[in-house]
Design a protein around this motif. Structure first.
Motif, PDB file in Angstrom:
ATOM      1  N   VAL A 126      11.620   5.208  11.990  1.00 45.63           N
ATOM      2  CA  VAL A 126      10.628   5.593  10.998  1.00 45.63           C
ATOM      3  C   VAL A 126       9.945   6.863  11.463  1.00 45.63           C
ATOM      4  O   VAL A 126       9.425   6.923  12.568  1.00 45.63           O
ATOM      5  N   THR A 127       9.960   7.882  10.629  1.00 45.60           N
ATOM      6  CA  THR A 127       9.304   9.140  10.960  1.00 45.60           C
ATOM      7  C   THR A 127       7.990   9.231  10.201  1.00 45.60           C
ATOM      8  O   THR A 127       7.690   8.391   9.360  1.00 45.60           O
ATOM      9  N   SER A 128       7.222  10.281  10.468  1.00 38.70           N
ATOM     10  CA  SER A 128       5.952  10.460   9.762  1.00 38.70           C
ATOM     11  C   SER A 128       6.181  10.706   8.271  1.00 38.70           C
ATOM     12  O   SER A 128       5.301  10.482   7.466  1.00 38.70           O
ATOM     13  N   LYS A 129       7.387  11.183   7.930  1.00 37.83           N
ATOM     14  CA  LYS A 129       7.704  11.396   6.518  1.00 37.83           C
ATOM     15  C   LYS A 129       8.269  10.144   5.872  1.00 37.83           C
ATOM     16  O   LYS A 129       8.529  10.127   4.695  1.00 37.83           O
ATOM     17  N   GLU A 130       8.490   9.089   6.662  1.00 39.46           N
ATOM     18  CA  GLU A 130       9.114   7.880   6.144  1.00 39.46           C
ATOM     19  C   GLU A 130       8.155   6.700   6.229  1.00 39.46           C
ATOM     20  O   GLU A 130       7.510   6.497   7.246  1.00 39.46           O
ATOM     21  N   GLN A 131       8.079   5.955   5.148  1.00 43.22           N
ATOM     22  CA  GLN A 131       7.294   4.727   5.107  1.00 43.22           C
ATOM     23  C   GLN A 131       8.255   3.568   4.899  1.00 43.22           C
ATOM     24  O   GLN A 131       9.304   3.735   4.281  1.00 43.22           O
ATOM     25  N   MET A 132       7.893   2.392   5.376  1.00 45.23           N
ATOM     26  CA  MET A 132       8.758   1.241   5.251  1.00 45.23           C
ATOM     27  C   MET A 132       8.103   0.180   4.370  1.00 45.23           C
ATOM     28  O   MET A 132       6.893  -0.046   4.458  1.00 45.23           O
ATOM     29  N   LEU A 133       8.916  -0.436   3.520  1.00 45.60           N
ATOM     30  CA  LEU A 133       8.471  -1.538   2.678  1.00 45.60           C
ATOM     31  C   LEU A 133       9.412  -2.705   2.900  1.00 45.60           C
ATOM     32  O   LEU A 133      10.597  -2.618   2.578  1.00 45.60           O
ATOM     33  N   ASP A 134       8.905  -3.782   3.477  1.00 49.21           N
ATOM     34  CA  ASP A 134       9.698  -4.985   3.700  1.00 49.21           C
ATOM     35  C   ASP A 134       9.449  -5.944   2.542  1.00 49.21           C
ATOM     36  O   ASP A 134       8.415  -6.596   2.474  1.00 49.21           O
ATOM     37  N   ALA A 135      10.406  -5.989   1.616  1.00 50.47           N
ATOM     38  CA  ALA A 135      10.301  -6.874   0.455  1.00 50.47           C
ATOM     39  C   ALA A 135      11.278  -8.047   0.581  1.00 50.47           C
ATOM     40  O   ALA A 135      11.612  -8.685  -0.413  1.00 50.47           O
ATOM     41  N   THR A 136      11.716  -8.321   1.810  1.00 48.58           N
ATOM     42  CA  THR A 136      12.618  -9.450   2.010  1.00 48.58           C
ATOM     43  C   THR A 136      11.881 -10.742   1.692  1.00 48.58           C
ATOM     44  O   THR A 136      10.685 -10.863   1.946  1.00 48.58           O
ATOM     45  N   GLY A 137      12.592 -11.679   1.093  1.00 46.85           N
ATOM     46  CA  GLY A 137      11.989 -12.959   0.719  1.00 46.85           C
ATOM     47  C   GLY A 137      11.352 -12.948  -0.655  1.00 46.85           C
ATOM     48  O   GLY A 137      11.019 -14.008  -1.189  1.00 46.85           O
ATOM     49  N   LEU A 138      11.175 -11.776  -1.248  1.00 40.93           N
ATOM     50  CA  LEU A 138      10.591 -11.680  -2.584  1.00 40.93           C
ATOM     51  C   LEU A 138      11.699 -11.721  -3.630  1.00 40.93           C
ATOM     52  O   LEU A 138      12.757 -11.139  -3.447  1.00 40.93           O
ATOM     53  N   MET A 139      11.436 -12.417  -4.716  1.00 46.49           N
ATOM     54  CA  MET A 139      12.411 -12.535  -5.790  1.00 46.49           C
ATOM     55  C   MET A 139      12.138 -11.485  -6.857  1.00 46.49           C
ATOM     56  O   MET A 139      11.013 -11.013  -7.015  1.00 46.49           O
ATOM     57  N   CYS A 140      13.187 -11.155  -7.603  1.00 47.14           N
ATOM     58  CA  CYS A 140      13.119 -10.205  -8.706  1.00 47.14           C
ATOM     59  C   CYS A 140      12.012 -10.618  -9.678  1.00 47.14           C
ATOM     60  O   CYS A 140      11.895 -11.803  -9.975  1.00 47.14           O
ATOM     61  N   PRO A 141      11.179  -9.719 -10.112  1.00 47.10           N
ATOM     62  CA  PRO A 141      11.217  -8.265  -9.988  1.00 47.10           C
ATOM     63  C   PRO A 141      10.304  -7.710  -8.893  1.00 47.10           C
ATOM     64  O   PRO A 141      10.035  -6.520  -8.871  1.00 47.10           O
ATOM     65  N   MET A 142       9.826  -8.554  -8.001  1.00 47.70           N
ATOM     66  CA  MET A 142       8.820  -8.120  -7.028  1.00 47.70           C
ATOM     67  C   MET A 142       9.273  -6.985  -6.098  1.00 47.70           C
ATOM     68  O   MET A 142       8.474  -6.072  -5.852  1.00 47.70           O
ATOM     69  N   PRO A 143      10.507  -6.975  -5.572  1.00 46.41           N
ATOM     70  CA  PRO A 143      10.878  -5.824  -4.719  1.00 46.41           C
ATOM     71  C   PRO A 143      10.767  -4.495  -5.467  1.00 46.41           C
ATOM     72  O   PRO A 143      10.268  -3.506  -4.904  1.00 46.41           O
ATOM     73  N   LEU A 144      11.180  -4.484  -6.720  1.00 48.03           N
ATOM     74  CA  LEU A 144      11.085  -3.254  -7.515  1.00 48.03           C
ATOM     75  C   LEU A 144       9.626  -2.883  -7.768  1.00 48.03           C
ATOM     76  O   LEU A 144       9.242  -1.723  -7.618  1.00 48.03           O
ATOM     77  N   LEU A 145       8.810  -3.843  -8.127  1.00 45.65           N
ATOM     78  CA  LEU A 145       7.390  -3.561  -8.382  1.00 45.65           C
ATOM     79  C   LEU A 145       6.691  -3.060  -7.125  1.00 45.65           C
ATOM     80  O   LEU A 145       5.897  -2.111  -7.181  1.00 45.65           O
ATOM     81  N   LYS A 146       6.985  -3.682  -5.991  1.00 48.75           N
ATOM     82  CA  LYS A 146       6.378  -3.242  -4.728  1.00 48.75           C
ATOM     83  C   LYS A 146       6.843  -1.823  -4.370  1.00 48.75           C
ATOM     84  O   LYS A 146       6.063  -1.021  -3.864  1.00 48.75           O
ATOM     85  N   ALA A 147       8.120  -1.519  -4.639  1.00 50.78           N
ATOM     86  CA  ALA A 147       8.626  -0.167  -4.371  1.00 50.78           C
ATOM     87  C   ALA A 147       7.909   0.857  -5.246  1.00 50.78           C
ATOM     88  O   ALA A 147       7.535   1.931  -4.769  1.00 50.78           O
ATOM     89  N   LYS A 148       7.708   0.533  -6.513  1.00 49.64           N
ATOM     90  CA  LYS A 148       6.989   1.446  -7.415  1.00 49.64           C
ATOM     91  C   LYS A 148       5.584   1.705  -6.893  1.00 49.64           C
ATOM     92  O   LYS A 148       5.120   2.852  -6.878  1.00 49.64           O
ATOM     93  N   GLN A 149       4.890   0.644  -6.475  1.00 51.85           N
ATOM     94  CA  GLN A 149       3.531   0.795  -5.947  1.00 51.85           C
ATOM     95  C   GLN A 149       3.523   1.662  -4.694  1.00 51.85           C
ATOM     96  O   GLN A 149       2.669   2.530  -4.538  1.00 51.85           O
ATOM     97  N   ALA A 150       4.471   1.422  -3.798  1.00 52.38           N
ATOM     98  CA  ALA A 150       4.524   2.177  -2.547  1.00 52.38           C
ATOM     99  C   ALA A 150       4.822   3.652  -2.806  1.00 52.38           C
ATOM    100  O   ALA A 150       4.238   4.527  -2.162  1.00 52.38           O
TER     101      ALA A 150
END
Length: 79
Positions: free
Chosen positions: A2-26
């Motif tokens: 992970v670099t300063s230009k990179e952020q990480m989002l761990d959406a493992t364990g979340l069911m659809c549509p939550m990974p997509l929604l969390k990605a949009k928020q991030a």
């Protein structure tokens, strides 16, 4: 790595549509050009996230599945 230009989002364990929604928020929190590394275990993410990225003006830099976990590296586009 992970670099300063990179952020990480761990959406493992979340069911659809939550990974997509969390990605949009991030992505809203990032500046243009920054990278969001999304990890998701829901199989629907392998379809939903690339479609969203394509339609939203962001860039899917890389995607792969490792041990049942889907990884996406998304470069935030201009909004």
């Amino acid at each position: 790595m992970v670099t300063s230009k990179e952020q990480m989002l761990d959406a493992t364990g979340l069911m659809c549509p939550m990974p997509l929604l969390k990605a949009k928020q991030a992505l809203r929190q990032l500046q243009a050009g920054q990278i969001l590394h999304v990890m998701a275990s829901d199989a629907g993410s392998s379809r939903d996230i690339p479609v969203f990225v394509h339609r939203s003006g962001h860039t899917l830099k890389r995607s792969e599945e490792i041990g049942g976990i889907f990884h996406f590296w998304i470069a935030k586009g201009l909004e």
